[in-house]
Design an enzyme around this catalytic site. Structure first.
Site, PDB file in Angstrom:
ATOM      1  N   ASP A 197       0.851  -1.185   0.000  1.00 53.73           N
ATOM      2  CA  ASP A 197       0.000   0.000   0.000  1.00 53.73           C
ATOM      3  C   ASP A 197       0.895   1.246   0.000  1.00 53.73           C
ATOM      4  O   ASP A 197       2.080   1.181   0.334  1.00 53.73           O
ATOM      5  CB  ASP A 197      -0.886  -0.034   1.250  1.00 53.73           C
ATOM      6  CG  ASP A 197      -1.705   1.215   1.433  1.00 53.73           C
ATOM      7  OD1 ASP A 197      -2.449   1.585   0.512  1.00 53.73           O
ATOM      8  OD2 ASP A 197      -1.590   1.843   2.507  1.00 53.73           O
ATOM      9  N   ILE A 198       0.316   2.407  -0.374  1.00 55.34           N
ATOM     10  CA  ILE A 198       1.114   3.639  -0.418  1.00 55.34           C
ATOM     11  C   ILE A 198       0.944   4.483   0.839  1.00 55.34           C
ATOM     12  O   ILE A 198       1.844   4.581   1.671  1.00 55.34           O
ATOM     13  CB  ILE A 198       0.760   4.480  -1.668  1.00 55.34           C
ATOM     14  CG1 ILE A 198       1.155   3.742  -2.943  1.00 55.34           C
ATOM     15  CG2 ILE A 198       1.492   5.833  -1.605  1.00 55.34           C
ATOM     16  CD1 ILE A 198       0.801   4.476  -4.225  1.00 55.34           C
ATOM     17  N   ASP A 199      -0.217   5.117   0.973  1.00 50.18           N
ATOM     18  CA  ASP A 199      -0.404   6.112   2.026  1.00 50.18           C
ATOM     19  C   ASP A 199      -0.466   5.454   3.396  1.00 50.18           C
ATOM     20  O   ASP A 199      -1.252   4.533   3.633  1.00 50.18           O
ATOM     21  CB  ASP A 199      -1.681   6.918   1.750  1.00 50.18           C
ATOM     22  CG  ASP A 199      -1.581   7.688   0.440  1.00 50.18           C
ATOM     23  OD1 ASP A 199      -0.748   8.597   0.360  1.00 50.18           O
ATOM     24  OD2 ASP A 199      -2.318   7.356  -0.507  1.00 50.18           O
TER      25      ASP A 199
ATOM     26  N   LYS B 230      -8.568  -5.152  -3.580  1.00 53.62           N
ATOM     27  CA  LYS B 230      -7.123  -5.395  -3.587  1.00 53.62           C
ATOM     28  C   LYS B 230      -6.835  -6.891  -3.496  1.00 53.62           C
ATOM     29  O   LYS B 230      -5.886  -7.388  -4.110  1.00 53.62           O
ATOM     30  CB  LYS B 230      -6.457  -4.659  -2.423  1.00 53.62           C
ATOM     31  CG  LYS B 230      -6.389  -3.146  -2.584  1.00 53.62           C
ATOM     32  CD  LYS B 230      -5.591  -2.513  -1.442  1.00 53.62           C
ATOM     33  CE  LYS B 230      -5.442  -1.009  -1.605  1.00 53.62           C
ATOM     34  NZ  LYS B 230      -4.603  -0.410  -0.555  1.00 53.62           N
TER      35      LYS B 230
ATOM     36  N   THR C   2      -2.833   0.073  -4.357  1.00 51.66           N
ATOM     37  CA  THR C   2      -3.330   1.301  -3.750  1.00 51.66           C
ATOM     38  C   THR C   2      -4.747   1.649  -4.178  1.00 51.66           C
ATOM     39  O   THR C   2      -5.236   1.169  -5.215  1.00 51.66           O
ATOM     40  CB  THR C   2      -2.381   2.470  -4.108  1.00 51.66           C
ATOM     41  OG1 THR C   2      -2.869   3.688  -3.554  1.00 51.66           O
ATOM     42  CG2 THR C   2      -2.271   2.628  -5.627  1.00 51.66           C
ATOM     43  N   GLY C   3      -5.378   2.492  -3.392  1.00 48.46           N
ATOM     44  CA  GLY C   3      -6.660   3.055  -3.784  1.00 48.46           C
ATOM     45  C   GLY C   3      -6.515   4.202  -4.761  1.00 48.46           C
ATOM     46  O   GLY C   3      -7.493   4.630  -5.385  1.00 48.46           O
TER      47      GLY C   3
ATOM     48  N   ASP D  51      -2.149  -0.654   6.076  1.00 50.80           N
ATOM     49  CA  ASP D  51      -2.404   0.055   7.337  1.00 50.80           C
ATOM     50  C   ASP D  51      -3.869   0.412   7.567  1.00 50.80           C
ATOM     51  O   ASP D  51      -4.230   0.823   8.665  1.00 50.80           O
ATOM     52  CB  ASP D  51      -1.593   1.365   7.372  1.00 50.80           C
ATOM     53  CG  ASP D  51      -2.161   2.414   6.421  1.00 50.80           C
ATOM     54  OD1 ASP D  51      -2.335   2.104   5.220  1.00 50.80           O
ATOM     55  OD2 ASP D  51      -2.444   3.537   6.876  1.00 50.80           O
TER      56      ASP D  51
ATOM     57  N   ASN E 174      -9.126  -0.393   3.809  1.00 51.35           N
ATOM     58  CA  ASN E 174      -9.167  -0.789   2.400  1.00 51.35           C
ATOM     59  C   ASN E 174      -8.058  -1.772   2.037  1.00 51.35           C
ATOM     60  O   ASN E 174      -7.990  -2.238   0.901  1.00 51.35           O
ATOM     61  CB  ASN E 174      -9.131   0.433   1.472  1.00 51.35           C
ATOM     62  CG  ASN E 174      -7.807   1.165   1.493  1.00 51.35           C
ATOM     63  OD1 ASN E 174      -7.158   1.276   2.531  1.00 51.35           O
ATOM     64  ND2 ASN E 174      -7.398   1.680   0.356  1.00 51.35           N
TER      65      ASN E 174
END
Length: 269
Positions: free
Chosen positions: A9-11, A196, A43-44, A219, A222
């Site tokens: 994931d990114i954020d 995902k 990622t979203g 984290d 999602n």
């Protein structure tokens, strides 16, 4: 079991709170890639919102992939060929847009090209999202959206307003769409077949990788779908409590290069 695919994931996971990739994370990803591990940004964000990160991390070579829109789009990053694309149809847009008005929350729809809102008073979180992912914002009435290929719709508003709206979403919507809360002010709505988790399963099958050989690092809520399907689910120390129970491992926080720690401890050792 050797890990052959790592979904990241990114954020709140890959990047620090000030949106940077630490040198430790960069080096760990390069080392993993050098050893033949597929590192897949998952990622979203829309695809336009990850291009700079893919370039920075050297993840645009032949055989590299990316999962965006919370799993609704999977692409080969070298060719930009779509591997999976689960879009919403115009009737979905009309239904969700009408519901957002009933609930009194701001809403926007996202395509590969931009962010579209029918709210004359554009919500501040629409502007926030556009800035975050580097995409233009367009005002369009619902009647002007007929030719748009919408991949994701977001209800966005102040957390208290959004939470009240969520409590009043009819149960039938959860049967019809995949609905996930990715931030206190973001509710994301995508095609029911998309997540995902399903994207990772599809990509692993394509690459001949068993799910026991996959890891996911996340984290937020999602990330739940991918954490539930991979062989080694890893949650950030700064992750929300509701998904920490899914983790085989808890890694360090995003500000402490937790992705690097996870890769070095459970992939490269």
């Amino acid at each position: 079991m050797t890990i052959k695919l790592v979904a990241v994931d990114i954020d709140g996971t890959l990047i620090t709170d000030d949106r940077k990739i630490t040198s430790e994370v960069f080096e760990a990803i390069q080392d993993a890639k050098e050893q033949g591990v597929k590192v897949v940004i998952t990622t979203g964000r829309p695809i336009a919102g990850v291009q700079d990160l893919l370039t920075e991390l050297n993840l645009k070579d032949e055989g590299d992939y990316v999962i965006t829109f919370n799993g609704a789009l999977v692409q080969d990053t070298a060719t930009r060929q779509d591997i999976v694309k689960d879009a919403l149809v115009y009737e979905d847009y009309l239904e969700i847009e009408f519901l957002s008005r009933q609930l009194g929350v701001h809403m926007h729809a996202i395509t590969k090209e931009g962010i579209y809102t029918a709210n004359r008073n554009i919500g501040k979180y629409t502007i926030h999202e556009a800035t975050l992912v580097g995409m233009p914002v367009f005002y369009r009435t619902p009647e002007e959206m007929t030719d748009k290929e919408i991949v994701k719709i977001m209800m966005i508003d102040e957390p208290s307003i959004l939470d009240e709206a969520i409590a009043n979403i009819p149960p039938a919507f959860y049967d019809k769409y995949t609905i996930v809360k990715s931030k206190p002010f973001y509710l994301e709505i995508i095609n029911k077949t998309a997540s995902k988790g399903s994207a990772i399963v599809h990509l692993a099958e394509k690459l001949g990788i068993s799910m026991k050989e996959t890891m996911a690092i996340g984290d937020e809520e999602n990330d739940r779908a991918m954490l539930e399907v991979v062989g080694t689910p890893v949650v950030m120390e700064n992750g929300v409590d509701s998904i920490k129970s899914l983790a085989r491992h808890i890694t360090k926080s995003n500000n402490e290069s937790g992705v690097a720690y996870a890769i070095r401890e459970w992939v490269l050792k």
